[in-house]
Design a protein around this motif. Structure first.
Motif, PDB file in Angstrom:
ATOM      1  N   PRO A   7       0.837  -1.198   0.000  1.00  0.00           N
ATOM      2  CA  PRO A   7       0.000   0.000   0.000  1.00  0.00           C
ATOM      3  C   PRO A   7       0.873   1.249   0.000  1.00  0.00           C
ATOM      4  N   ILE A   8       0.665   2.130  -0.960  1.00  0.00           N
ATOM      5  CA  ILE A   8       1.517   3.318  -1.083  1.00  0.00           C
ATOM      6  C   ILE A   8       0.738   4.614  -0.851  1.00  0.00           C
ATOM      7  N   GLU A   9      -0.573   4.544  -0.873  1.00  0.00           N
ATOM      8  CA  GLU A   9      -1.365   5.760  -0.692  1.00  0.00           C
ATOM      9  C   GLU A   9      -2.752   5.379  -0.198  1.00  0.00           C
ATOM     10  N   ALA A  10      -3.248   6.130   0.772  1.00  0.00           N
ATOM     11  CA  ALA A  10      -4.635   6.005   1.219  1.00  0.00           C
ATOM     12  C   ALA A  10      -5.232   7.401   1.248  1.00  0.00           C
ATOM     13  N   THR A  11      -6.382   7.556   0.632  1.00  0.00           N
ATOM     14  CA  THR A  11      -6.977   8.881   0.467  1.00  0.00           C
ATOM     15  C   THR A  11      -8.420   8.868   0.938  1.00  0.00           C
ATOM     16  N   VAL A  12      -8.777   9.893   1.699  1.00  0.00           N
ATOM     17  CA  VAL A  12     -10.164  10.109   2.099  1.00  0.00           C
ATOM     18  C   VAL A  12     -10.695  11.273   1.279  1.00  0.00           C
ATOM     19  N   MET A  13     -11.727  11.012   0.466  1.00  0.00           N
ATOM     20  CA  MET A  13     -12.311  12.024  -0.406  1.00  0.00           C
ATOM     21  C   MET A  13     -13.753  12.280   0.015  1.00  0.00           C
ATOM     22  N   ALA A  14     -14.097  13.540   0.188  1.00  0.00           N
ATOM     23  CA  ALA A  14     -15.444  13.932   0.596  1.00  0.00           C
ATOM     24  C   ALA A  14     -16.053  14.831  -0.465  1.00  0.00           C
ATOM     25  N   LYS A  15     -17.241  14.460  -0.941  1.00  0.00           N
ATOM     26  CA  LYS A  15     -17.958  15.218  -1.967  1.00  0.00           C
ATOM     27  C   LYS A  15     -19.389  15.454  -1.488  1.00  0.00           C
ATOM     28  N   ALA A  16     -19.976  16.567  -1.900  1.00  0.00           N
ATOM     29  CA  ALA A  16     -21.378  16.826  -1.589  1.00  0.00           C
ATOM     30  C   ALA A  16     -22.250  15.748  -2.220  1.00  0.00           C
ATOM     31  N   GLY A  17     -23.040  15.070  -1.404  1.00  0.00           N
ATOM     32  CA  GLY A  17     -23.806  13.932  -1.902  1.00  0.00           C
ATOM     33  C   GLY A  17     -24.843  14.294  -2.936  1.00  0.00           C
ATOM     34  N   HIS A  18     -25.414  15.514  -2.864  1.00  0.00           N
ATOM     35  CA  HIS A  18     -26.480  15.873  -3.807  1.00  0.00           C
ATOM     36  C   HIS A  18     -25.929  16.406  -5.122  1.00  0.00           C
ATOM     37  N   LEU A  19     -24.611  16.503  -5.236  1.00  0.00           N
ATOM     38  CA  LEU A  19     -24.022  17.044  -6.457  1.00  0.00           C
ATOM     39  C   LEU A  19     -23.201  16.025  -7.232  1.00  0.00           C
ATOM     40  N   HIS A  20     -23.022  14.838  -6.693  1.00  0.00           N
ATOM     41  CA  HIS A  20     -22.140  13.872  -7.341  1.00  0.00           C
ATOM     42  C   HIS A  20     -22.748  12.466  -7.324  1.00  0.00           C
ATOM     43  N   GLU A  21     -22.371  11.712  -8.337  1.00  0.00           N
ATOM     44  CA  GLU A  21     -22.613  10.288  -8.356  1.00  0.00           C
ATOM     45  C   GLU A  21     -21.356   9.614  -8.879  1.00  0.00           C
ATOM     46  N   LEU A  22     -21.157   8.377  -8.475  1.00  0.00           N
ATOM     47  CA  LEU A  22     -19.968   7.632  -8.884  1.00  0.00           C
ATOM     48  C   LEU A  22     -20.365   6.597  -9.915  1.00  0.00           C
ATOM     49  N   GLN A  23     -19.555   6.459 -10.949  1.00  0.00           N
ATOM     50  CA  GLN A  23     -19.801   5.458 -11.987  1.00  0.00           C
ATOM     51  C   GLN A  23     -18.625   4.495 -12.048  1.00  0.00           C
ATOM     52  N   TYR A  24     -18.907   3.229 -11.802  1.00  0.00           N
ATOM     53  CA  TYR A  24     -17.877   2.195 -11.858  1.00  0.00           C
ATOM     54  C   TYR A  24     -18.158   1.291 -13.052  1.00  0.00           C
ATOM     55  N   GLU A  25     -17.130   1.002 -13.787  1.00  0.00           N
ATOM     56  CA  GLU A  25     -17.263   0.175 -14.987  1.00  0.00           C
ATOM     57  C   GLU A  25     -16.497  -1.124 -14.804  1.00  0.00           C
ATOM     58  N   PHE A  26     -17.133  -2.227 -15.182  1.00  0.00           N
ATOM     59  CA  PHE A  26     -16.528  -3.545 -15.004  1.00  0.00           C
ATOM     60  C   PHE A  26     -16.489  -4.266 -16.341  1.00  0.00           C
ATOM     61  N   VAL A  27     -15.393  -4.957 -16.587  1.00  0.00           N
ATOM     62  CA  VAL A  27     -15.262  -5.746 -17.811  1.00  0.00           C
ATOM     63  C   VAL A  27     -14.837  -7.152 -17.455  1.00  0.00           C
TER      64      VAL A  27
END
Length: 255
Positions: free
Chosen positions: A235-255
């Protein structure tokens, strides 16, 4: 009525429930940007609410910058800035001399992206971060906290942590921005990203997150704990990211 049903009753104030339903219709596209919300009279009938309660609900949506309107005029859905984040596209290193990929993506969306470096320090990380970085009970890390902005408006509070033995004496520990971003720097240091794992949750914002993101009210944030691994599953990096919930959505793509 069964007790389970009683416990499930929505105990929020009526204006908050009205705002929640209308917010969902705006965010889902049922109420499109530029369209008018139903009249106050129709909203009163729909929600069996008083005029004052409906106006209080509409003010919540105005404060969130989802609608615009004034007394005596129709309330209109704004061109809101909900953004779809594709995490897989942002964590890759860039070519030498190129700007950080997040800034490039902002430009593609017609936005002026900027980053404010808020703090760089050696700290004991939160317990979940320390566990991800395998720091043990007393290990410390280099922390870099940044505020990401679009057109001057804060959109994401990002706090990155790096194992001390990896980061000390490098640009990661210096209070300055890193051209190309940390993925590029880590790759140049001999720690190319091989695997990224995200843990996403919705949370009530902390005071720091609330103030930094200039949140308009009692809304959740999207919290992502991202861990980046290099060769040999290190493990070389751990990041905590906070975004306004009503302004963002996350899209994950799987193949």
């Amino acid at each position: 009525m069964p007790k389970a049903d009683e416990d499930a009753f929505d105990r929020r104030p009526l204006h908050a429930r009205i705002a929640a339903d209308l917010r969902d219709e705006i965010m889902s596209g049922d109420l499109e940007p530029g369209s008018n919300l139903p009249s106050t009279q129709r909203l009163k009938e729909r929600f069996d609410a008083s005029n004052a309660t409906v106006q209080k609900a509409l003010q919540v949506l105005k404060d969130e910058r989802l609608v615009i309107g004034r007394a005596g005029a129709a309330v209109t859905v704004r061109e809101h800035r909900q953004e779809t984040i594709r995490p897989a596209s942002l964590g890759r290193p860039v070519e030498s001399g190129k700007p950080y990929r997040w800034l490039t993506e902002a430009g593609k969306q017609g936005r002026n992206g900027s980053i404010q470096l808020m703090d760089v320090a050696e700290v004991r990380p939160p317990c979940d971060v320390a566990a991800c970085l395998e720091l043990g009970e007393t290990g410390t890390a280099v922390m870099r906290r940044q505020l990401l902005m679009h057109d001057g408006d804060p959109v994401e509070l990002v706090t990155c942590f790096y194992p001390l033995e990896l980061a000390r004496g490098t640009a990661l520990s210096e209070p300055r921005k890193i051209r190309g971003g940390t993925p590029t720097l880590l790759a140049e240091m001999g720690y190319p990203p091989r695997l990224t794992v995200d843990r996403v949750s919705a949370r009530v914002p902390t005071q720091q997150q609330y103030e930094a993101l200039q949140l308009p009210g009692d809304l959740p944030i999207l919290r992502t704990l991202r861990v980046v691994y290099s060769d040999h599953d290190r493990p070389i990096e751990a990041t905590v990211m906070a975004k306004a919930g009503h302004l963002h959505e996350l899209q994950y793509e799987f193949v």
